[in-house]
Design a protein around this motif. Structure first.
Motif, PDB file in Angstrom:
ATOM      1  N   ASP A 121      19.048  65.602  -4.382  1.00  0.00           N
ATOM      2  CA  ASP A 121      18.809  65.341  -5.722  1.00  0.00           C
ATOM      3  C   ASP A 121      17.350  64.999  -6.161  1.00  0.00           C
ATOM      4  N   GLY A 122      16.873  65.823  -6.817  1.00  0.00           N
ATOM      5  CA  GLY A 122      15.352  65.614  -7.274  1.00  0.00           C
ATOM      6  C   GLY A 122      14.940  64.414  -8.409  1.00  0.00           C
ATOM      7  N   ASN A 123      15.500  63.339  -8.004  1.00  0.00           N
ATOM      8  CA  ASN A 123      15.374  62.247  -9.012  1.00  0.00           C
ATOM      9  C   ASN A 123      14.587  61.071  -8.485  1.00  0.00           C
ATOM     10  N   CYS A 124      13.762  61.316  -7.512  1.00  0.00           N
ATOM     11  CA  CYS A 124      12.699  60.279  -6.869  1.00  0.00           C
ATOM     12  C   CYS A 124      13.296  58.942  -6.117  1.00  0.00           C
ATOM     13  N   LEU A 125      14.679  59.328  -5.545  1.00  0.00           N
ATOM     14  CA  LEU A 125      15.158  58.202  -4.800  1.00  0.00           C
ATOM     15  C   LEU A 125      15.155  58.349  -3.436  1.00  0.00           C
ATOM     16  N   LYS A 126      14.690  57.335  -2.829  1.00  0.00           N
ATOM     17  CA  LYS A 126      14.758  57.507  -1.239  1.00  0.00           C
ATOM     18  C   LYS A 126      16.162  56.945  -0.805  1.00  0.00           C
ATOM     19  N   LYS A 127      16.630  57.563   0.264  1.00  0.00           N
ATOM     20  CA  LYS A 127      18.057  57.358   0.664  1.00  0.00           C
ATOM     21  C   LYS A 127      18.073  57.016   2.247  1.00  0.00           C
ATOM     22  N   VAL A 128      18.983  55.990   2.390  1.00  0.00           N
ATOM     23  CA  VAL A 128      19.504  55.551   4.112  1.00  0.00           C
ATOM     24  C   VAL A 128      20.304  56.420   4.516  1.00  0.00           C
ATOM     25  N   ASP A 129      20.133  57.069   5.453  1.00  0.00           N
ATOM     26  CA  ASP A 129      21.236  58.138   6.192  1.00  0.00           C
ATOM     27  C   ASP A 129      21.307  57.754   7.677  1.00  0.00           C
ATOM     28  N   ASN A 130      21.780  56.846   8.110  1.00  0.00           N
ATOM     29  CA  ASN A 130      22.273  56.549   9.509  1.00  0.00           C
ATOM     30  C   ASN A 130      22.545  57.917  10.349  1.00  0.00           C
ATOM     31  N   ASP A 131      23.088  58.824   9.830  1.00  0.00           N
ATOM     32  CA  ASP A 131      23.513  60.061  10.507  1.00  0.00           C
ATOM     33  C   ASP A 131      22.366  61.037  10.543  1.00  0.00           C
ATOM     34  N   ALA A 132      21.085  61.059   9.911  1.00  0.00           N
ATOM     35  CA  ALA A 132      20.062  61.850   9.835  1.00  0.00           C
ATOM     36  C   ALA A 132      19.270  61.836  11.165  1.00  0.00           C
ATOM     37  N   PHE A 133      18.884  63.231  11.378  1.00  0.00           N
ATOM     38  CA  PHE A 133      17.846  62.993  12.466  1.00  0.00           C
ATOM     39  C   PHE A 133      16.845  64.412  12.102  1.00  0.00           C
ATOM     40  N   VAL A 134      15.547  64.254  12.937  1.00  0.00           N
ATOM     41  CA  VAL A 134      15.038  65.324  12.799  1.00  0.00           C
ATOM     42  C   VAL A 134      14.726  66.001  14.329  1.00  0.00           C
ATOM     43  N   PHE A 135      14.212  67.150  14.453  1.00  0.00           N
ATOM     44  CA  PHE A 135      14.063  67.938  15.797  1.00  0.00           C
ATOM     45  C   PHE A 135      13.033  69.095  16.087  1.00  0.00           C
ATOM     46  N   SER A 136      12.691  69.004  17.217  1.00  0.00           N
ATOM     47  CA  SER A 136      11.808  70.039  17.485  1.00  0.00           C
ATOM     48  C   SER A 136      12.583  71.290  18.225  1.00  0.00           C
ATOM     49  N   LEU A 137      12.716  72.571  17.911  1.00  0.00           N
ATOM     50  CA  LEU A 137      13.224  73.525  18.665  1.00  0.00           C
ATOM     51  C   LEU A 137      12.496  73.840  19.635  1.00  0.00           C
ATOM     52  N   ASP A 138      11.175  73.629  19.612  1.00  0.00           N
ATOM     53  CA  ASP A 138      10.134  74.133  20.746  1.00  0.00           C
ATOM     54  C   ASP A 138      10.306  73.083  21.832  1.00  0.00           C
ATOM     55  N   THR A 139      10.380  71.846  21.689  1.00  0.00           N
ATOM     56  CA  THR A 139      10.641  70.956  22.946  1.00  0.00           C
ATOM     57  C   THR A 139      11.954  70.682  23.001  1.00  0.00           C
ATOM     58  N   LYS A 140      12.951  71.110  22.328  1.00  0.00           N
ATOM     59  CA  LYS A 140      14.271  70.967  22.376  1.00  0.00           C
ATOM     60  C   LYS A 140      14.514  69.400  22.407  1.00  0.00           C
ATOM     61  N   LYS A 141      13.899  68.527  21.416  1.00  0.00           N
ATOM     62  CA  LYS A 141      14.236  66.988  21.382  1.00  0.00           C
ATOM     63  C   LYS A 141      14.742  66.765  19.875  1.00  0.00           C
ATOM     64  N   ILE A 142      15.489  65.926  20.156  1.00  0.00           N
ATOM     65  CA  ILE A 142      16.185  65.116  18.554  1.00  0.00           C
ATOM     66  C   ILE A 142      15.700  63.808  18.617  1.00  0.00           C
ATOM     67  N   TYR A 143      15.403  63.564  17.442  1.00  0.00           N
ATOM     68  CA  TYR A 143      15.081  62.072  17.000  1.00  0.00           C
ATOM     69  C   TYR A 143      15.709  61.401  15.931  1.00  0.00           C
ATOM     70  N   ASP A 144      16.425  60.439  16.176  1.00  0.00           N
ATOM     71  CA  ASP A 144      17.486  59.916  15.288  1.00  0.00           C
ATOM     72  C   ASP A 144      16.565  58.957  14.451  1.00  0.00           C
ATOM     73  N   ILE A 145      17.220  58.771  13.356  1.00  0.00           N
ATOM     74  CA  ILE A 145      16.693  57.946  11.981  1.00  0.00           C
ATOM     75  C   ILE A 145      16.715  56.343  12.923  1.00  0.00           C
ATOM     76  N   ARG A 146      15.872  55.655  12.497  1.00  0.00           N
ATOM     77  CA  ARG A 146      16.027  54.333  12.835  1.00  0.00           C
ATOM     78  C   ARG A 146      16.919  53.654  12.085  1.00  0.00           C
ATOM     79  N   HIS A 147      17.883  52.730  12.496  1.00  0.00           N
ATOM     80  CA  HIS A 147      19.024  52.214  11.554  1.00  0.00           C
ATOM     81  C   HIS A 147      18.684  51.592  10.480  1.00  0.00           C
ATOM     82  N   ASN A 148      19.147  51.924   9.396  1.00  0.00           N
ATOM     83  CA  ASN A 148      18.958  51.462   7.646  1.00  0.00           C
ATOM     84  C   ASN A 148      17.392  51.736   7.480  1.00  0.00           C
ATOM     85  N   GLU A 149      16.910  52.790   7.907  1.00  0.00           N
ATOM     86  CA  GLU A 149      15.501  52.993   7.275  1.00  0.00           C
ATOM     87  C   GLU A 149      15.693  54.095   6.378  1.00  0.00           C
TER      88      GLU A 149
END
Length: 159
Positions: A62-90
């Motif tokens: 939603d392109g409405n300028c809102l920041k969203k909390v998502d405790n299931d979100a993560f970012v990852f690197s395919l090169d290093t094969k690492k996943i980084y979870d979101i910090r709780h309630n960030e």
């Protein structure tokens, strides 16, 4: 160790392409037209140096300028094969009309017309549990986007 992505691939999940920059262009408006309102998305990104990383969220862009909390979100690197979870309630993601996908702590922040611009930044991983600054991009703060794909993630009911 089985990664979240491996679980998603093997546990009855279907990936439907929503947006591919090489086909649809690099305008933030186009990203939002194709990706907003989708509940679960996977973003894949490749830089001109061949680095591959991305993120997953269960929230809509939603392109409405809102920041969203998502405790299931993560970012990852395919090169290093690492996943980084979101910090709780960030804040996990931001939906901004002048940006493509934004994963907070500015792990991933895709500018409008990124093919024409000189670079995109990868900031410190404050909201995600990375260990070093700019870890997704091998320690480098800026990168030039070669390609982006965004997929709708659909859970398939197994019979």
């Amino acid at each position: 160790v089985v990664s979240k992505i491996q679980i998603m691939v093997t546990a009855g999940v279907k990936f439907n392409l929503l947006y591919r920059a090489s086909d649809h262009g690099d305008k933030a408006k186009t990203f939002h037209e194709k990706c907003d309102k989708h509940q679960m998305t996977l973003v894949l990104l490749e830089t001109t140096k061949g680095r591959r990383f991305g993120g997953f969220t269960t929230k809509t862009w939603d392109g409405n300028c809102l920041k969203k909390v998502d405790n299931d979100a993560f970012v990852f690197s395919l090169d290093t094969k690492k996943i980084y979870d979101i910090r709780h309630n960030e804040y996990a993601i931001g939906g901004y009309p002048k940006f493509g996908p934004v994963f907070f702590g500015c792990q991933i922040r895709i500018y409008d017309e990124f093919f024409k611009k000189g670079g995109t930044t990868c900031q410190r991983g404050l909201n995600y549990k990375t260990r070093k600054d700019y870890e997704l991009n091998n320690g480098e703060q800026t990168y030039i986007v070669k390609g982006i794909e965004v997929y709708d993630v659909e859970v398939i009911k197994m019979s």
